[in-house]
Design an enzyme around this catalytic site. Structure first.
Site, PDB file in Angstrom:
ATOM      1  N   TYR A  74       1.019  -1.061   0.192  1.00  0.00           N
ATOM      2  CA  TYR A  74      -0.015  -0.121  -0.032  1.00  0.00           C
ATOM      3  C   TYR A  74       0.917   1.195  -0.035  1.00  0.00           C
ATOM      4  CZ  TYR A  74       0.824   0.601   5.003  1.00  0.00           C
ATOM      5  OH  TYR A  74       1.396   0.941   6.339  1.00  0.00           O
ATOM      6  N   CYS A  75       0.135   2.312  -0.310  1.00  0.00           N
ATOM      7  CA  CYS A  75       0.789   3.570  -0.421  1.00  0.00           C
ATOM      8  C   CYS A  75      -0.242   4.565   0.028  1.00  0.00           C
ATOM      9  CB  CYS A  75       1.493   4.019  -1.855  1.00  0.00           C
ATOM     10  SG  CYS A  75       0.129   4.211  -3.014  1.00  0.00           S
ATOM     11  N   ARG A  76      -0.058   5.836  -0.377  1.00  0.00           N
ATOM     12  CA  ARG A  76      -0.897   6.753   0.257  1.00  0.00           C
ATOM     13  C   ARG A  76      -2.327   6.617  -0.632  1.00  0.00           C
ATOM     14  NH1 ARG A  76      -2.543  12.003  -0.889  1.00  0.00           N
ATOM     15  NH2 ARG A  76      -1.112  12.456  -2.659  1.00  0.00           N
ATOM     16  N   ILE A 102      -3.619   4.020   1.754  1.00  0.00           N
ATOM     17  CA  ILE A 102      -3.772   4.048   3.090  1.00  0.00           C
ATOM     18  C   ILE A 102      -5.228   4.727   3.312  1.00  0.00           C
ATOM     19  CG2 ILE A 102      -2.399   5.752   3.635  1.00  0.00           C
ATOM     20  CD1 ILE A 102      -1.707   3.844   6.220  1.00  0.00           C
TER      21      ILE A 102
END
Length: 111
Positions: A74-76, A102
């Site tokens: 995951y990332c932003r 996220i």
């Protein structure tokens, strides 16, 4: 691995599915946060490993030793996680799941 193989091995996972894996006490599943270190410090999924996207090719082989381990990336917002998932697959990892951003995680975060 060529692009067609990467695309056929690529798998998305929802936040709810990721949470379910987390709650199943699967110590075999790793949450991989590919955001920058400063973003990671602002809040991340409990127990997540942080390898910024620009360091992934160099650090993944050193930190993620089992190529068949389940890795939830995951990332932003989802762009970096997609790129990171492709990178991991090209490095030979077999069980890579892209959770996206996220920002969709509605559960507790760790700081």
């Amino acid at each position: 691995m060529d692009n067609n193989s990467i695309k056929s091995a690529y798998r998305s996972i929802t936040v709810q599915q990721a949470r379910q894996l987390m709650c199943s006490l699967s110590c075999y599943t790793v949450f991989l946060d590919v955001r920058r270190e400063d973003e990671f410090r602002q809040g991340h999924i409990k127990g997540a490993v942080n390898i910024p996207l620009n360091q992934l090719e160099q650090k993944a082989p050193l930190l993620l030793l089992d190529l068949s381990q389940e890795i939830i990336v995951y990332c932003r917002t989802g762009s970096r996680s997609y790129e990171a998932s492709e990178t991991l697959l090209s490095l030979g990892y077999k069980n890579v799941f892209d959770m996206g951003g996220i920002t969709g995680w509605c559960y507790e975060l760790e700081k």
